[in-house]
Design a protein around this motif. Structure first.
Motif, PDB file in Angstrom:
ATOM      1  N   MET A   1      14.771 -14.061  20.893  1.00 21.92           N
ATOM      2  CA  MET A   1      16.100 -14.691  21.138  1.00 21.92           C
ATOM      3  C   MET A   1      16.781 -13.671  22.164  1.00 21.92           C
ATOM      4  O   MET A   1      17.184 -12.614  21.713  1.00 21.92           O
ATOM      5  CB  MET A   1      16.609 -15.283  20.130  1.00 21.92           C
ATOM      6  CG  MET A   1      17.744 -15.962  20.097  1.00 21.92           C
ATOM      7  SD  MET A   1      18.759 -16.429  18.661  1.00 21.92           S
ATOM      8  CE  MET A   1      17.564 -17.609  17.887  1.00 21.92           C
ATOM      9  N   LYS A   2      17.600 -14.220  22.911  1.00 24.22           N
ATOM     10  CA  LYS A   2      18.687 -13.476  23.857  1.00 24.22           C
ATOM     11  C   LYS A   2      19.902 -13.014  22.903  1.00 24.22           C
ATOM     12  O   LYS A   2      20.349 -13.881  21.984  1.00 24.22           O
ATOM     13  CB  LYS A   2      19.208 -14.280  24.921  1.00 24.22           C
ATOM     14  CG  LYS A   2      20.149 -13.345  26.011  1.00 24.22           C
ATOM     15  CD  LYS A   2      20.575 -14.386  27.141  1.00 24.22           C
ATOM     16  CE  LYS A   2      21.513 -13.679  28.272  1.00 24.22           C
ATOM     17  NZ  LYS A   2      22.830 -13.233  27.359  1.00 24.22           N
ATOM     18  N   LYS A   3      20.228 -11.759  22.911  1.00 26.46           N
ATOM     19  CA  LYS A   3      21.297 -11.232  21.907  1.00 26.46           C
ATOM     20  C   LYS A   3      22.440 -12.142  22.155  1.00 26.46           C
ATOM     21  O   LYS A   3      23.078 -12.337  23.618  1.00 26.46           O
ATOM     22  CB  LYS A   3      21.501  -9.860  22.366  1.00 26.46           C
ATOM     23  CG  LYS A   3      20.760  -8.976  21.455  1.00 26.46           C
ATOM     24  CD  LYS A   3      21.070  -7.476  21.648  1.00 26.46           C
ATOM     25  CE  LYS A   3      22.151  -6.986  20.690  1.00 26.46           C
ATOM     26  NZ  LYS A   3      21.911  -7.076  19.100  1.00 26.46           N
ATOM     27  N   ILE A   4      23.395 -12.193  21.247  1.00 23.38           N
ATOM     28  CA  ILE A   4      24.786 -12.915  21.419  1.00 23.38           C
ATOM     29  C   ILE A   4      25.615 -11.898  21.634  1.00 23.38           C
ATOM     30  O   ILE A   4      25.746 -10.813  21.094  1.00 23.38           O
ATOM     31  CB  ILE A   4      25.098 -13.425  19.962  1.00 23.38           C
ATOM     32  CG1 ILE A   4      23.962 -14.257  19.403  1.00 23.38           C
ATOM     33  CG2 ILE A   4      26.433 -13.983  20.052  1.00 23.38           C
ATOM     34  CD1 ILE A   4      24.288 -15.098  18.180  1.00 23.38           C
ATOM     35  N   PRO A 126      24.125 -19.152  22.549  1.00 24.06           N
ATOM     36  CA  PRO A 126      24.857 -19.058  21.317  1.00 24.06           C
ATOM     37  C   PRO A 126      25.891 -18.120  21.449  1.00 24.06           C
ATOM     38  O   PRO A 126      26.040 -17.155  22.204  1.00 24.06           O
ATOM     39  CB  PRO A 126      23.741 -18.537  20.237  1.00 24.06           C
ATOM     40  CG  PRO A 126      22.728 -18.005  21.037  1.00 24.06           C
ATOM     41  CD  PRO A 126      22.803 -18.527  22.570  1.00 24.06           C
ATOM     42  N   PHE A 127      26.993 -18.290  20.520  1.00 24.17           N
ATOM     43  CA  PHE A 127      28.189 -17.565  20.560  1.00 24.17           C
ATOM     44  C   PHE A 127      28.915 -17.592  19.384  1.00 24.17           C
ATOM     45  O   PHE A 127      28.829 -18.270  18.494  1.00 24.17           O
ATOM     46  CB  PHE A 127      29.193 -17.989  21.894  1.00 24.17           C
ATOM     47  CG  PHE A 127      29.819 -19.354  21.264  1.00 24.17           C
ATOM     48  CD1 PHE A 127      28.850 -20.615  21.722  1.00 24.17           C
ATOM     49  CD2 PHE A 127      31.044 -19.749  21.059  1.00 24.17           C
ATOM     50  CE1 PHE A 127      29.435 -21.812  21.115  1.00 24.17           C
ATOM     51  CE2 PHE A 127      31.489 -20.983  20.390  1.00 24.17           C
ATOM     52  CZ  PHE A 127      30.697 -22.097  21.054  1.00 24.17           C
ATOM     53  N   ALA A 128      30.033 -16.465  19.305  1.00 23.57           N
ATOM     54  CA  ALA A 128      30.564 -16.298  17.909  1.00 23.57           C
ATOM     55  C   ALA A 128      32.198 -16.747  18.096  1.00 23.57           C
ATOM     56  O   ALA A 128      32.686 -16.774  19.290  1.00 23.57           O
ATOM     57  CB  ALA A 128      30.757 -14.723  17.772  1.00 23.57           C
ATOM     58  N   ASP A 150      23.425 -11.819  12.931  1.00 25.56           N
ATOM     59  CA  ASP A 150      21.984 -11.522  12.336  1.00 25.56           C
ATOM     60  C   ASP A 150      21.394 -12.815  11.738  1.00 25.56           C
ATOM     61  O   ASP A 150      20.300 -12.981  12.190  1.00 25.56           O
ATOM     62  CB  ASP A 150      22.106 -10.368  11.211  1.00 25.56           C
ATOM     63  CG  ASP A 150      22.434  -8.944  11.793  1.00 25.56           C
ATOM     64  OD1 ASP A 150      22.391  -8.874  13.184  1.00 25.56           O
ATOM     65  OD2 ASP A 150      22.441  -8.040  10.901  1.00 25.56           O
ATOM     66  N   ALA A 151      22.168 -13.493  10.919  1.00 28.25           N
ATOM     67  CA  ALA A 151      21.624 -14.676  10.373  1.00 28.25           C
ATOM     68  C   ALA A 151      21.180 -15.631  11.473  1.00 28.25           C
ATOM     69  O   ALA A 151      20.153 -16.362  11.499  1.00 28.25           O
ATOM     70  CB  ALA A 151      22.706 -15.303   9.396  1.00 28.25           C
ATOM     71  N   TYR A 152      22.025 -15.895  12.465  1.00 21.97           N
ATOM     72  CA  TYR A 152      21.699 -16.870  13.609  1.00 21.97           C
ATOM     73  C   TYR A 152      20.493 -16.324  14.014  1.00 21.97           C
ATOM     74  O   TYR A 152      19.599 -17.299  14.451  1.00 21.97           O
ATOM     75  CB  TYR A 152      22.986 -16.865  14.470  1.00 21.97           C
ATOM     76  CG  TYR A 152      22.732 -17.724  15.635  1.00 21.97           C
ATOM     77  CD1 TYR A 152      23.361 -19.097  15.608  1.00 21.97           C
ATOM     78  CD2 TYR A 152      21.853 -17.695  16.501  1.00 21.97           C
ATOM     79  CE1 TYR A 152      23.173 -19.996  16.240  1.00 21.97           C
ATOM     80  CE2 TYR A 152      21.662 -18.745  17.743  1.00 21.97           C
ATOM     81  CZ  TYR A 152      22.042 -19.976  17.459  1.00 21.97           C
ATOM     82  OH  TYR A 152      21.889 -20.974  18.425  1.00 21.97           O
ATOM     83  N   GLU A 153      20.408 -14.997  14.614  1.00 18.84           N
ATOM     84  CA  GLU A 153      19.158 -14.437  15.127  1.00 18.84           C
ATOM     85  C   GLU A 153      17.807 -14.812  14.449  1.00 18.84           C
ATOM     86  O   GLU A 153      16.759 -15.269  14.814  1.00 18.84           O
ATOM     87  CB  GLU A 153      19.500 -13.211  15.704  1.00 18.84           C
ATOM     88  CG  GLU A 153      20.336 -13.232  17.019  1.00 18.84           C
ATOM     89  CD  GLU A 153      20.905 -12.039  17.332  1.00 18.84           C
ATOM     90  OE1 GLU A 153      20.319 -10.805  16.807  1.00 18.84           O
ATOM     91  OE2 GLU A 153      21.697 -11.921  18.231  1.00 18.84           O
ATOM     92  N   LYS A 154      18.246 -14.731  13.086  1.00 18.84           N
ATOM     93  CA  LYS A 154      16.818 -14.908  12.101  1.00 18.84           C
ATOM     94  C   LYS A 154      16.569 -16.279  11.956  1.00 18.84           C
ATOM     95  O   LYS A 154      15.267 -16.523  12.127  1.00 18.84           O
ATOM     96  CB  LYS A 154      17.363 -14.263  10.883  1.00 18.84           C
ATOM     97  CG  LYS A 154      16.018 -14.207   9.690  1.00 18.84           C
ATOM     98  CD  LYS A 154      16.455 -13.298   8.477  1.00 18.84           C
ATOM     99  CE  LYS A 154      15.287 -13.324   7.584  1.00 18.84           C
ATOM    100  NZ  LYS A 154      15.645 -12.757   6.180  1.00 18.84           N
ATOM    101  N   TYR A 155      17.318 -16.937  11.818  1.00 20.26           N
ATOM    102  CA  TYR A 155      16.983 -18.498  11.515  1.00 20.26           C
ATOM    103  C   TYR A 155      16.920 -19.643  12.790  1.00 20.26           C
ATOM    104  O   TYR A 155      16.798 -20.717  12.502  1.00 20.26           O
ATOM    105  CB  TYR A 155      17.870 -19.099  10.240  1.00 20.26           C
ATOM    106  CG  TYR A 155      17.535 -18.405   8.898  1.00 20.26           C
ATOM    107  CD1 TYR A 155      16.424 -18.898   8.141  1.00 20.26           C
ATOM    108  CD2 TYR A 155      18.287 -17.241   8.565  1.00 20.26           C
ATOM    109  CE1 TYR A 155      16.100 -18.377   6.984  1.00 20.26           C
ATOM    110  CE2 TYR A 155      17.949 -16.590   7.257  1.00 20.26           C
ATOM    111  CZ  TYR A 155      16.892 -17.111   6.394  1.00 20.26           C
ATOM    112  OH  TYR A 155      16.521 -16.758   5.429  1.00 20.26           O
ATOM    113  N   GLY A 156      17.880 -19.106  13.739  1.00 23.26           N
ATOM    114  CA  GLY A 156      18.095 -19.956  14.824  1.00 23.26           C
ATOM    115  C   GLY A 156      18.782 -20.945  14.701  1.00 23.26           C
ATOM    116  O   GLY A 156      18.632 -22.514  15.181  1.00 23.26           O
ATOM    117  N   ALA A 157      19.787 -20.957  13.766  1.00 23.69           N
ATOM    118  CA  ALA A 157      20.719 -22.024  13.238  1.00 23.69           C
ATOM    119  C   ALA A 157      22.197 -21.719  13.212  1.00 23.69           C
ATOM    120  O   ALA A 157      22.234 -20.359  13.006  1.00 23.69           O
ATOM    121  CB  ALA A 157      20.386 -22.829  11.955  1.00 23.69           C
ATOM    122  N   GLY A 158      23.191 -22.559  13.616  1.00 25.57           N
ATOM    123  CA  GLY A 158      24.352 -22.264  13.565  1.00 25.57           C
ATOM    124  C   GLY A 158      24.570 -21.804  12.022  1.00 25.57           C
ATOM    125  O   GLY A 158      24.220 -21.656  11.138  1.00 25.57           O
TER     126      GLY A 158
END
Ligand code: UTP
Length: 294
Positions: A1-4, A126-128, A150-158
């Motif tokens: 996944m591309k880094k945010i 995705p964005f913060a 980190d949680a977004y990148e791990k689970y791929g969810a908002g």
């Protein structure tokens, strides 16, 4: 996944709860000891690896742009003066923190409308989102928005940042129905904004930090406005994401100060001053003396 790497800071609200202080100074520019609130927020984003920040402003918020720009007169005055070296560095610092962009929300139509103004800037990533009046300090650990990324990148969810608030305060915020995924990460099933005491699902409330997939712009467009206010509530958009099984919550490690209300502003100033390298010890002595007289 591309880094945010992108974030937005909505800062176009009217700040009615902190009037008259916010009449000509945006509440996001209110001071915490020696820096405006929004600088703490930008610093948090940068510490988490964010490189590009869009600040949503409106008429009367031009001083936010000035703060993150060069101030040539000040810089020329301070430069080369050895005794003012630290002040010079502090003045220069905000101008070099990140790539900061601005867009105006031309009508104050709520948070979802403000976030929708960022669609072109965000594109398909995705964005913060860091709310412009919530300062969150994590003295020991990782910046709070980084914990969510980190949680977004791990689970791929908002992902929404949550804390347990006292039960009597939940009706001022929102309440979440959650089930645990791991130690401090939960899956979100339901959200009720400003619940009545009978409607409380848990004492977890969303406090000022969110990481969203780009699909959130589609959800914003599809969400019906509230019948009474005519406003699309961002909570409703996030609820649709939750109903589609795409929203988690992180019980973050950090202390949140609400710069949108008077008590929050005072707490932020006192607590940050107590820890401040320059004035901390003197301020502690002052507070001890004051407390002994109460
Ligand atoms: P708030 O609801 O706390 O801000 O929004 P507000 O509307 O300024 O509050 P009061 O009730 O009048 O005191 C959270 C964040 O969203 C931004 C605000 O600037 C704040 O940082 N916001 C809110 C916008 O950017 N646009 C809006 O239309 C509303």
């Amino acid at each position: 996944m591309k880094k945010i790497t992108k974030a937005i800071i909505p800062a176009a609200g009217l700040g009615t709860r902190v009037l008259p202080a916010s009449k000509s100074v945006p509440k996001e520019m209110l001071n915490i000891v020696d820096k405006p609130a929004i600088q703490y927020i930008v610093e948090e984003a940068v510490a988490a690896g964010i490189t590009d920040i869009l600040i949503i402003t409106n008429r009367g918020k031009g001083v936010i742009e000035d703060h993150f720009d060069h101030s040539f007169e000040l810089e020329a005055n301070l430069k080369g003066n050895e005794s003012k070296k630290k002040i010079y560095e502090d003045v220069l610092y905000p101008a070099n923190l990140a790539n900061i962009y601005y867009i105006r929300q031309k009508e104050t139509k709520g948070l979802a409308h403000a976030i929708a103004c960022a669609e072109k800037f965000i594109g398909d990533e995705p964005f913060a989102i860091l709310y412009g009046d919530d300062v969150i300090i994590s003295p020991e650990g990782k910046p709070v928005i980084g914990q969510l990324m980190d949680a977004y990148e791990k689970y791929g969810a908002g992902c929404v940042g949550v804390k347990e608030v006292p039960r009597e305060d939940v009706p001022k915020y929102c309440t979440l129905d959650v089930t645990p995924l791991e130690e401090n990460i939960m899956s979100v099933h339901n959200i009720i904004e400003k619940p009545t005491p009978e409607e409380i699902l848990s004492c977890y409330s969303i406090l000022g930090r969110v990481v969203m997939p780009p699909e959130i712009f589609k959800y914003i467009k599809e969400t019906a406005p509230d019948k009474k206010s005519g406003e699309v509530y961002f909570t409703d958009c996030m609820l649709s994401l939750a109903h589609d099984g795409k929203l988690n919550a992180v019980d973050f490690d950090g202390i949140r100060y609400d710069m949108g209300n008077k008590l929050g502003i005072m707490k932020a100033n006192v607590e940050v001053a107590l820890d401040h390298t320059e004035i901390g010890e003197d301020f502690k002595a002052y507070i001890k003396d004051l407390a002994s007289k109460l």
